[in-house]
Every structure is written in C-alpha cells, then in structure tokens.
Design an enzyme around this catalytic site. Sequence first.
Site, PDB file in Angstrom:
ATOM      1  N   GLY A  36      59.700-103.833 -17.850  1.00 34.46           N
ATOM      2  CA  GLY A  36      60.377-104.821 -17.026  1.00 34.46           C
ATOM      3  C   GLY A  36      59.380-105.862 -16.573  1.00 34.46           C
ATOM      4  O   GLY A  36      58.179-105.600 -16.507  1.00 34.46           O
ATOM      5  N   SER A  64      58.549-104.118 -11.014  1.00 29.71           N
ATOM      6  CA  SER A  64      57.904-105.378 -11.402  1.00 29.71           C
ATOM      7  C   SER A  64      58.024-106.405 -10.284  1.00 29.71           C
ATOM      8  O   SER A  64      57.059-107.115  -9.964  1.00 29.71           O
ATOM      9  CB  SER A  64      58.552-105.930 -12.679  1.00 29.71           C
ATOM     10  OG  SER A  64      58.407-105.041 -13.750  1.00 29.71           O
ATOM     11  N   SER A 121      54.855-106.793 -13.801  1.00 26.91           N
ATOM     12  CA  SER A 121      55.393-106.073 -14.955  1.00 26.91           C
ATOM     13  C   SER A 121      55.206-104.571 -14.781  1.00 26.91           C
ATOM     14  O   SER A 121      54.260-104.127 -14.124  1.00 26.91           O
ATOM     15  CB  SER A 121      54.692-106.549 -16.235  1.00 26.91           C
ATOM     16  OG  SER A 121      55.253-105.950 -17.377  1.00 26.91           O
ATOM     17  N   ASP A 122      56.101-103.796 -15.381  1.00 30.96           N
ATOM     18  CA  ASP A 122      56.005-102.337 -15.312  1.00 30.96           C
ATOM     19  C   ASP A 122      56.537-101.733 -16.605  1.00 30.96           C
ATOM     20  O   ASP A 122      57.598-102.135 -17.091  1.00 30.96           O
ATOM     21  CB  ASP A 122      56.797-101.793 -14.122  1.00 30.96           C
ATOM     22  CG  ASP A 122      56.606-100.299 -13.944  1.00 30.96           C
ATOM     23  OD1 ASP A 122      55.468 -99.888 -13.655  1.00 30.96           O
ATOM     24  OD2 ASP A 122      57.584 -99.549 -14.113  1.00 30.96           O
ATOM     25  N   THR A 123      55.795-100.784 -17.161  1.00 19.53           N
ATOM     26  CA  THR A 123      56.163-100.150 -18.427  1.00 19.53           C
ATOM     27  C   THR A 123      56.362 -98.657 -18.229  1.00 19.53           C
ATOM     28  O   THR A 123      55.600 -98.007 -17.509  1.00 19.53           O
ATOM     29  CB  THR A 123      55.067-100.376 -19.489  1.00 19.53           C
ATOM     30  OG1 THR A 123      54.889-101.777 -19.702  1.00 19.53           O
ATOM     31  CG2 THR A 123      55.445 -99.721 -20.819  1.00 19.53           C
TER      32      THR A 123
END
EC number: 3.6.1.9
Length: 199
Positions: A112, A52, A75-77
């Site tokens: 995140g 992120s 953002s990161d999933t």
Amino acid sequence: MTSRRKLILASQSPRRRELLAMTGIPFETASVEIDETFDPALTVEKNVMAISKQKAEAVMWTLPQDAGEAIVLGSDTTVVLDGAALGKPGDADHAFEMLSALQGRSHEVLTGFCILHDGKAITDYARTIVEIGAMTPGEITRYIEVMKPFDKAGSYGIQDPLLACFVTGIDGCYYNVVGLPVSKVYAALKPLFPLDANR
C-alpha cells in the site's frame, strides 16, 4: 508552481529509496517509528493503505512550518498466505517457519502507499502473485544465515541472489514485491511534478 514542492519518502529502507529514485523525481527521506500492527477489523488491503498513511502522517507532523509545499510518501508491504498476513520475522526460527510455509506454492504480496499533499491523501495498493519452488530445510537455513531477511515481510527479498533459484513465477509488478509499485506511485506523483513538455 512546483518549484517549492519537495517530495519526502517516509522510509529509511534502502530498497524503497532505490525504487523511488527510478521515477527521476528528486526526494529526501525521513521516518518516524509507528505501531505497524494490523487492525483485525480491516482487510489486508485496507491495512497496508492505513499503515502507509500513518507513516506519511507521522513524518508530515514533524516538518517545520517553513518546509514549503511538502509531499510525503508512505508505503507498507506485506506477504499474504491463505488469507493471513505475514509480517517481518522475529528471529531465525520464525523466518524458517515462514519460508517453510511459502516454499512449493504461490502467495500474494501487497504494497500500500499513501501520498499526502495539501491536506489531501491519495491512497492505493498493488498486488503481485509470487510462486516459490520447493526448498529443502538446508536451503532455507542457508538463505536465512547468509541473507538475514529479518527486515523483510515474509522473511525473503525477491531480489536476493540465493532466492533467485527458487522464484518460479511472478504475476504482477516485480517492484511491488521489492517494496514499492513504481509505476502506480509514479502515476500518482506525476501530476504533482509535471515535466516540461519539451523534455
């Protein structure tokens, strides 16, 4: 002063745009391709926050000097099953393999996020437990053929119509599973974009 502050979402994901819009804070979007490979030396939690931050930094570096007081959100999933992170599927066979592993049990979804502002980074993450009921091979194949979840971690979108029949439980933030923990992100952004007390 907040008049010159500009929020930039470091993503072109339509889902994240819709989620960030829920905060009521005006924003623009921009994105730069980065290497999203996880560092095996880091935990999953630290990886989603690190990626992120890399996304936010990549966009921040492209902004012109006169961009004003820019605030960039990255953002990161990822989906986690038995301690292993499941990223985006490479093809239909990979998606089938992922969904076959996820069906009939629970897994974790971690997102995140990083907010860059004035040379400082605010990083955090959210965790949601999702339980997916049993799916037949035919149901999995139909979902993949119709919804084409190739841009989604874990090969599924919890908001997808064809998956609604199989989501049997959620423990935590629903929006986190879609791609952004809205309440946590808003709490972090709120001090940077204070509303008039009379509003």
